[in-house]
Design a protein around this motif. Structure first.
Motif, PDB file in Angstrom:
ATOM      1  N   PHE A   1      35.767  35.328  38.016  1.00  0.00           N
ATOM      2  CA  PHE A   1      34.336  35.127  38.196  1.00  0.00           C
ATOM      3  C   PHE A   1      33.790  35.528  36.825  1.00  0.00           C
ATOM      4  N   THR A   2      32.399  34.642  37.022  1.00  0.00           N
ATOM      5  CA  THR A   2      31.799  34.684  35.679  1.00  0.00           C
ATOM      6  C   THR A   2      30.952  36.157  35.919  1.00  0.00           C
ATOM      7  N   LYS A   3      30.307  36.035  36.929  1.00  0.00           N
ATOM      8  CA  LYS A   3      29.379  36.999  37.342  1.00  0.00           C
ATOM      9  C   LYS A   3      29.669  38.147  37.995  1.00  0.00           C
ATOM     10  N   SER A   4      28.860  39.508  38.081  1.00  0.00           N
ATOM     11  CA  SER A   4      28.839  40.275  38.876  1.00  0.00           C
ATOM     12  C   SER A   4      28.538  40.233  40.662  1.00  0.00           C
ATOM     13  N   GLY A   5      29.403  40.699  41.249  1.00  0.00           N
ATOM     14  CA  GLY A   5      28.355  39.834  42.797  1.00  0.00           C
ATOM     15  C   GLY A   5      30.358  40.195  43.458  1.00  0.00           C
ATOM     16  N   THR A   6      30.315  40.113  44.732  1.00  0.00           N
ATOM     17  CA  THR A   6      31.276  40.739  45.558  1.00  0.00           C
ATOM     18  C   THR A   6      31.391  38.967  45.869  1.00  0.00           C
TER      19      THR A   6
ATOM     20  N   VAL B   1      37.760  44.732  39.381  1.00  0.00           N
ATOM     21  CA  VAL B   1      37.822  43.778  38.364  1.00  0.00           C
ATOM     22  C   VAL B   1      36.342  43.216  37.787  1.00  0.00           C
ATOM     23  N   LYS B   2      36.231  43.100  36.341  1.00  0.00           N
ATOM     24  CA  LYS B   2      34.623  42.995  35.746  1.00  0.00           C
ATOM     25  C   LYS B   2      34.983  41.618  35.013  1.00  0.00           C
ATOM     26  N   PRO B   3      33.007  40.893  35.734  1.00  0.00           N
ATOM     27  CA  PRO B   3      33.269  39.913  35.239  1.00  0.00           C
ATOM     28  C   PRO B   3      34.094  38.797  33.761  1.00  0.00           C
ATOM     29  N   TRP B   4      34.598  38.125  34.144  1.00  0.00           N
ATOM     30  CA  TRP B   4      35.736  37.496  33.116  1.00  0.00           C
ATOM     31  C   TRP B   4      37.243  38.395  33.350  1.00  0.00           C
ATOM     32  N   ASP B   5      37.223  38.674  34.081  1.00  0.00           N
ATOM     33  CA  ASP B   5      38.748  38.520  34.419  1.00  0.00           C
ATOM     34  C   ASP B   5      39.486  38.137  35.871  1.00  0.00           C
ATOM     35  N   SER B   6      40.654  37.636  35.301  1.00  0.00           N
ATOM     36  CA  SER B   6      40.901  36.881  35.984  1.00  0.00           C
ATOM     37  C   SER B   6      41.868  37.265  37.328  1.00  0.00           C
ATOM     38  N   MET B   7      41.843  36.466  37.963  1.00  0.00           N
ATOM     39  CA  MET B   7      42.607  37.422  39.606  1.00  0.00           C
ATOM     40  C   MET B   7      43.577  35.846  39.263  1.00  0.00           C
ATOM     41  N   PHE B   8      45.004  36.721  39.558  1.00  0.00           N
ATOM     42  CA  PHE B   8      46.357  36.139  39.934  1.00  0.00           C
ATOM     43  C   PHE B   8      46.923  36.169  41.196  1.00  0.00           C
ATOM     44  N   PHE B   9      46.570  35.037  41.523  1.00  0.00           N
ATOM     45  CA  PHE B   9      47.249  35.055  42.982  1.00  0.00           C
ATOM     46  C   PHE B   9      48.628  34.278  42.667  1.00  0.00           C
ATOM     47  N   LYS B  10      49.711  34.758  43.227  1.00  0.00           N
ATOM     48  CA  LYS B  10      51.156  34.496  43.135  1.00  0.00           C
ATOM     49  C   LYS B  10      51.436  34.304  44.802  1.00  0.00           C
ATOM     50  N   TYR B  11      52.348  33.584  44.885  1.00  0.00           N
ATOM     51  CA  TYR B  11      52.555  32.957  46.631  1.00  0.00           C
ATOM     52  C   TYR B  11      53.141  31.764  46.177  1.00  0.00           C
ATOM     53  N   ASP B  12      54.184  31.376  47.551  1.00  0.00           N
ATOM     54  CA  ASP B  12      54.482  30.237  47.915  1.00  0.00           C
ATOM     55  C   ASP B  12      54.081  29.612  48.774  1.00  0.00           C
ATOM     56  N   PRO B  13      52.946  28.420  48.006  1.00  0.00           N
ATOM     57  CA  PRO B  13      52.653  27.567  48.081  1.00  0.00           C
ATOM     58  C   PRO B  13      52.636  26.836  49.142  1.00  0.00           C
ATOM     59  N   ARG B  14      54.240  26.944  49.356  1.00  0.00           N
ATOM     60  CA  ARG B  14      54.373  26.203  51.479  1.00  0.00           C
ATOM     61  C   ARG B  14      53.862  27.026  52.053  1.00  0.00           C
ATOM     62  N   LEU B  15      53.508  28.147  51.578  1.00  0.00           N
ATOM     63  CA  LEU B  15      53.100  29.328  52.641  1.00  0.00           C
ATOM     64  C   LEU B  15      51.656  29.491  53.102  1.00  0.00           C
ATOM     65  N   HIS B  16      51.398  29.218  51.986  1.00  0.00           N
ATOM     66  CA  HIS B  16      49.832  30.415  51.547  1.00  0.00           C
ATOM     67  C   HIS B  16      48.696  28.664  50.522  1.00  0.00           C
ATOM     68  N   ASN B  17      48.436  29.704  50.708  1.00  0.00           N
ATOM     69  CA  ASN B  17      46.770  29.140  49.443  1.00  0.00           C
ATOM     70  C   ASN B  17      45.653  30.017  49.426  1.00  0.00           C
ATOM     71  N   VAL B  18      44.695  29.466  48.469  1.00  0.00           N
ATOM     72  CA  VAL B  18      43.483  30.700  48.364  1.00  0.00           C
ATOM     73  C   VAL B  18      42.470  29.533  48.638  1.00  0.00           C
TER      74      VAL B  18
ATOM     75  N   ALA C   1      38.188  40.926  50.127  1.00  0.00           N
ATOM     76  CA  ALA C   1      36.346  40.926  49.568  1.00  0.00           C
ATOM     77  C   ALA C   1      36.671  41.648  48.559  1.00  0.00           C
ATOM     78  N   VAL C   2      36.609  40.736  47.397  1.00  0.00           N
ATOM     79  CA  VAL C   2      36.064  41.259  45.921  1.00  0.00           C
ATOM     80  C   VAL C   2      35.101  42.072  45.185  1.00  0.00           C
ATOM     81  N   ASN C   3      34.746  42.854  44.720  1.00  0.00           N
ATOM     82  CA  ASN C   3      33.347  43.694  43.622  1.00  0.00           C
ATOM     83  C   ASN C   3      33.459  43.335  42.880  1.00  0.00           C
ATOM     84  N   VAL C   4      33.268  42.398  41.859  1.00  0.00           N
ATOM     85  CA  VAL C   4      33.400  42.139  40.730  1.00  0.00           C
ATOM     86  C   VAL C   4      32.132  43.177  39.414  1.00  0.00           C
ATOM     87  N   ARG C   5      32.650  43.541  39.298  1.00  0.00           N
ATOM     88  CA  ARG C   5      31.023  44.956  38.945  1.00  0.00           C
ATOM     89  C   ARG C   5      31.760  45.152  36.739  1.00  0.00           C
ATOM     90  N   TRP C   6      30.814  45.467  36.657  1.00  0.00           N
ATOM     91  CA  TRP C   6      30.820  45.576  34.389  1.00  0.00           C
ATOM     92  C   TRP C   6      31.543  46.783  35.104  1.00  0.00           C
TER      93      TRP C   6
END
Length: 136
Positions: free
Chosen positions: A108-113, A62-79, A131-136
């Motif tokens: 996330f627009t910046k590198s980091g965890t 995952v790089k800065p500016w990538d979009s992480m897409f979370f798909k789930y049943d909103p009756r059962l989960h959240n983020v 835990a996602v490490n966002v790096r160039w």
């Protein structure tokens, strides 16, 4: 009197090189943003119980500016986006951000965890956290 600035030919070519380098740098920076992609969290399984998100994160870039897409049943989960301490303890009462549509894009627009958990009772404790490490 008029102020006249004299420039030698070497100063002129140096200035042109500087402008060209600045333009090239801008193009390279913009190209990185144009390459942003959408990363499906959990692959085809999505955001759900019973999936190993630690392994998924270790094998997913995952790089800065990538979009992480979370798909789930909103009756059962959240983020929830949380601190490392809240991630480690599965604390859900102080999120930095909350998503609950079932089709959420987190960018996330910046590198980091960054630390994300499900805030529904006991889901984080059952492993629904990443835990996602966002790096160039």
């Amino acid at each position: 009197m008029h102020a006249v600035s004299k420039m030698s030919s070497s100063q002129g070519s140096s200035s042109a090189v500087s402008r060209s380098l600045a333009l090239l740098l801008c193009v390279l920076v913009l190209a990185q943003y144009a390459e942003a992609v959408t990363v499906n969290v959990g692959g085809t399984k999505g955001w759900t119980l019973g999936y190993n998100y630690k392994t998924w994160a270790a094998t997913t870039r995952v790089k800065p500016w990538d979009s992480m897409f979370f798909k789930y049943d909103p009756r059962l989960h959240n983020v929830l986006v949380v601190s490392k301490a809240d991630y480690d303890a599965c604390r859900v009462n102080r999120p930095w951000a909350t998503y609950k549509s079932g089709k959420d894009y987190v960018k996330f627009t910046k590198s980091g965890t960054y630390y994300l958990i499900c805030g529904i009772a006991q889901h984080c404790q059952a492993g629904m956290k990443v835990a996602v490490n966002v790096r160039w």
